[in-house]
Structures are given as structure tokens and as C-alpha cells.
Design a protein around this motif. Structure first.
Motif, PDB file in Angstrom:
ATOM      1  N   ARG A 167      -6.105  -4.014   3.766  1.00 45.18           N
ATOM      2  CA  ARG A 167      -5.657  -5.197   3.016  1.00 45.18           C
ATOM      3  C   ARG A 167      -6.498  -5.398   1.765  1.00 45.18           C
ATOM      4  O   ARG A 167      -5.976  -5.763   0.700  1.00 45.18           O
ATOM      5  N   LEU A 170      -5.619  -2.384  -0.884  1.00 46.97           N
ATOM      6  CA  LEU A 170      -4.272  -2.571  -1.440  1.00 46.97           C
ATOM      7  C   LEU A 170      -4.178  -3.910  -2.164  1.00 46.97           C
ATOM      8  O   LEU A 170      -3.403  -4.054  -3.120  1.00 46.97           O
ATOM      9  N   ILE A 189       4.243  -3.162  -2.903  1.00 44.21           N
ATOM     10  CA  ILE A 189       3.182  -2.579  -2.077  1.00 44.21           C
ATOM     11  C   ILE A 189       3.034  -1.088  -2.395  1.00 44.21           C
ATOM     12  O   ILE A 189       1.918  -0.563  -2.498  1.00 44.21           O
ATOM     13  N   LEU A 330       3.588  -5.984   7.816  1.00 47.15           N
ATOM     14  CA  LEU A 330       2.335  -5.244   7.737  1.00 47.15           C
ATOM     15  C   LEU A 330       2.562  -3.743   7.909  1.00 47.15           C
ATOM     16  O   LEU A 330       1.745  -2.931   7.475  1.00 47.15           O
ATOM     17  N   THR A 332       4.601  -1.911   6.350  1.00 43.57           N
ATOM     18  CA  THR A 332       4.690  -1.295   5.025  1.00 43.57           C
ATOM     19  C   THR A 332       3.302  -0.998   4.488  1.00 43.57           C
ATOM     20  O   THR A 332       3.050   0.070   3.918  1.00 43.57           O
ATOM     21  N   TYR A 333       2.379  -1.937   4.674  1.00 47.39           N
ATOM     22  CA  TYR A 333       0.986  -1.724   4.251  1.00 47.39           C
ATOM     23  C   TYR A 333       0.385  -0.542   5.006  1.00 47.39           C
ATOM     24  O   TYR A 333      -0.310   0.291   4.414  1.00 47.39           O
ATOM     25  N   ASP A 334       0.630  -0.476   6.315  1.00 43.41           N
ATOM     26  CA  ASP A 334       0.101   0.632   7.125  1.00 43.41           C
ATOM     27  C   ASP A 334       0.572   1.978   6.578  1.00 43.41           C
ATOM     28  O   ASP A 334      -0.218   2.928   6.458  1.00 43.41           O
ATOM     29  N   TRP A 337      -1.070   2.638   3.154  1.00 40.45           N
ATOM     30  CA  TRP A 337      -2.510   2.904   3.337  1.00 40.45           C
ATOM     31  C   TRP A 337      -2.744   4.307   3.883  1.00 40.45           C
ATOM     32  O   TRP A 337      -3.665   5.007   3.445  1.00 40.45           O
TER      33      TRP A 337
END
Length: 343
Positions: A167, A170, A189, A330, A332-334, A337
Motif C-alpha cells: 500500500r 503503490l 492502480i 485490494l 487489484t493492488y495484490d 504489487w
């Protein structure tokens, strides 16, 4: 500030011994590493005749995983606000009615940031701060912005560090693109990930363990918490900390009592104890971060109370963003990342 804890007083046992049956007259604390003044725990132990044990974690995710895996011996934890909300939805947090306790009047209600606990019925807002850039003045004379940070890295590849935190990193990408660190837009993102990937060849490492490297000059600058001010104030000629001009993230940790806590009454006593201005000030003075206790802030020495990095002015506060629980988004962030870390 999050790093390994060292050298506590004799009243505190640094062990994972919180597991299993807890004796009467004890309190098992599970906190970020080096994120509470040992003297605070010593004072609580002495005043209430309580044996205090402390175990530490390095991330919200590590703490949650341990609790979910069945670590039932802990009484209080210190989740960031978005993790406070996640744990509330998982029914892991005890209702304490801390907002009815003596001392609640000292808490700045602007720090009631939890979406699931807007009135403070469960957890006590604990401490907060920015996440900016720590740097060695002998390697880089001045940094004012993320643009400066990455420009220096481009000219000096491998000399800067980013946090090993999905987090946070990004979030830097989102801020550089003028977006919210809580964006749920997949395209935004993805763009943040591409921004970081563009800079990655010049980044020496993703790590939390940055302080000795900056102090020695082995690394020039690092993405880090305001707790870096603990070292900057000791060595201002050589070290600096800055909140970047484009903006930054901020964190706030809350003190929550676990539903599985074996010592709920002692845990509640600790919440009330920590609302005393002199106790919260004792912690803030040692940690060099912001306090949620308005009366405690008045007790701080001027060099801390008026420090623009520890207690930023209103125009800077407007540029600080705090993470929210993103639920399913979350993922999408994973995914992004993973791409950042593996490419």
C-alpha cells in the motif's frame, strides 16, 4: 516507526510467552516493533501490580495472520485504522466503551477515523504520523519532493530504498499521478504500478530496515516513517526527514482489545491509563510521532510540539492521505504489487 525492539525494563518480558493460559494480574501486549516507550509499560506494571509481556510484529498483515491462526494469549493490539476496520468486520475486537472512560475528553476527535468505530466504542486512537523521506545530508544536500527523490536515484542508481509495503509503495505511485491512495480504479492502480516500475531499476532495495544504512551513508535516502525523527533530532547536521511536496501517506494506529483477550479488565485499565496526558506525552516524546491526546500535546517540549514534520501545519496535513479498508478491491493492488516485485 516500525523496527525491532531492544532493551526493555525488567518488568517487561520480551517473549511470545503471551500464548497459552495467562496468570491473573498480567497484560499481554502485541505491538509494532519499537513502537511504545518501555517506560510506559514499566509504569503501568508498577502502578497496577501487573506483569506485562510484549511481543512485536512488522506489519498489520503479520499481526492479523497470527491472530487468525489461533494466537489467543494476547490482550491488546495496535492495528492501523484500515486494519482496525478489517478486524472489526472479522469480529475480532472487543467493545470496551473506551469513549465512556475518564480521560476520553483528552482525545482529539479528529482522530476517530475508523469507519466501523466512528464513536470510539471499541478502540482508542493511539499515535499517528506521516510517511515521507529520510535522507543523509552528506549524500544528498536536500530533498523536497518525490520528484527530487527519484531524480537523485536516476543519477545515483541503487542509492535509495522504498518500503517493502504494497500500500505504501503503490501509494507513492498514486500520489505522483495525482490520485487517491484509496483508489478502486483498476486503471489508476495499474498506472501507479507502472510509475514505480519505471523507477525500480534505480531503487537499491524494498525494505523496512533502513535506519543504519542512512546513518552510515551506505544509502542516501529512504522512504520511511516519521519515527525517523528520533534519529534526525539526535544528528541534525547529517540526517534529514521531509514530507514530500506532492503529498504523502499518513498512518494512525489504534489500541484495540481482542475478543479472545484473557485479561480484558487489565486491557481496559491500560486504555484508561494511556489517556492520561502525562503518559501519552511520555510516549510521544520518546517516539517522536504525533499524539492523538490534545492535552498530551500541550505537555511536549516546543521542539517537538512545533516541529513541522511531527506536527505538520494545516496546509501540509491536507496533503496527507490515510489508508482505508478496500475490501475485495485490494486484489487489484495484490496483482499489481506482484508485478512490481517480480519484474
Amino acid at each position: 516507526m516500525k523496527k525491532t525492539i531492544t532493551g526493555l525494563g525488567a518488568a517487561i518480558l520480551l517473549a511470545w510467552g503471551a500464548q497459552g493460559a495467562a496468570a491473573e494480574g498480567s497484560l499481554a501486549v502485541y505491538n509494532w516493533g519499537d513502537y511504545i516507550n518501555p517506560e510506559v509499560l514499566d509504569k503501568f506494571a508498577e502502578e497496577f501490580g501487573v506483569k506485562v509481556t510484549l511481543d512485536t510484529y512488522g506489519s498489520n498483515e503479520e499481526m492479523l495472520a497470527k491472530i487468525q491462526a489461533g494466537a489467543t494469549g494476547y490482550d491488546i493490539v495496535f492495528p492501523s485504522v484500515h486494519m482496525h476496520d478489517i478486524m472489526a468486520k472479522l469480529d475480532l475486537i472487543e467493545k470496551t466503551d473506551v469513549n465512556q472512560m475518564p480521560g476520553w475528553e483528552n482525545i482529539d476527535k479528529a482522530h476517530l477515523l475508523s469507519k466501523t468505530d466512528p464513536n470510539g466504542e471499541y478502540c482508542l486512537p493511539y499515535a499517528w504520523g506521516s510517511v515521507g523521506i529520510m535522507y543523509n545530508k552528506n549524500r544528498v544536500p536536500e530533498i523536497k519532493s518525490w520528484k527530487d527523490y527519484f531524480a537523485f536515484a536516476a543519477e545515483n542508481p541503487g542509492s535509495v530504498i522504498l518500503l517493502d509495503d504494497m500500500r505504501e509503495v503503490l501509494g507513492v505511485g498514486l500520489i505522483l499521478n495525482g490520485k487517491s491512495v484509496n483508489s478502486r480504479d483498476a486503471a489508476e492502480i495499474e498506472q501507479a504500478g507502472e510509475t514505480i516500475l519505471k523507477e525500480k531499476p534505480n531503487v537499491g532495495a524494498f525494505s523496512y530496515d533502513v535506519i543504519p544504512l542512512i546513518q552510515s551513508g551506505d544509502m542516501a535516502a529512504a522512504h520511511y516513517f516519521v519515527g525517523a525523527m528520533m534519529y534526525v533530532l539526535e544528528d541534525p547536521e547529517n540526517l534529514g526527514y521531509v514530507i514530500p511536496e506532492e503529498g504523502a501517506t499518513m498512518y494512525q494506529e489504534d489500541i484495540c482489545v481482542l475478543k479472545s483477550a484473557p485479561n480484558k479488565e487489565n486491557a481496559k485499565k491500560f486504555l484508561e491509563f494511556y489517556m492520561r496526558p502525562e503518559i501519552a506525552a511520555l510516549n510521544a516524546a520518546q517516539q517522536k510521532n504525533g499524539t492523538t491526546n490534545a492535552k498530551a500535546k500541550e505537555l511536549l517540549p516546543a521542539e517537538l510540539r512545533d516541529n513541522p514534520y511531527i506536527n505538520p501545519p494545516a496546509e501540509v496535513m491536507k496533503k496527507l492521505q490515510i489508508f482505508e479498508d478496500l475490501g475485495e478491491d485490494l486484489r487489484t493492488y495484490d496483482r499489481v504489487w506482484t508485478k512490481v516485485k517480480t519484474n
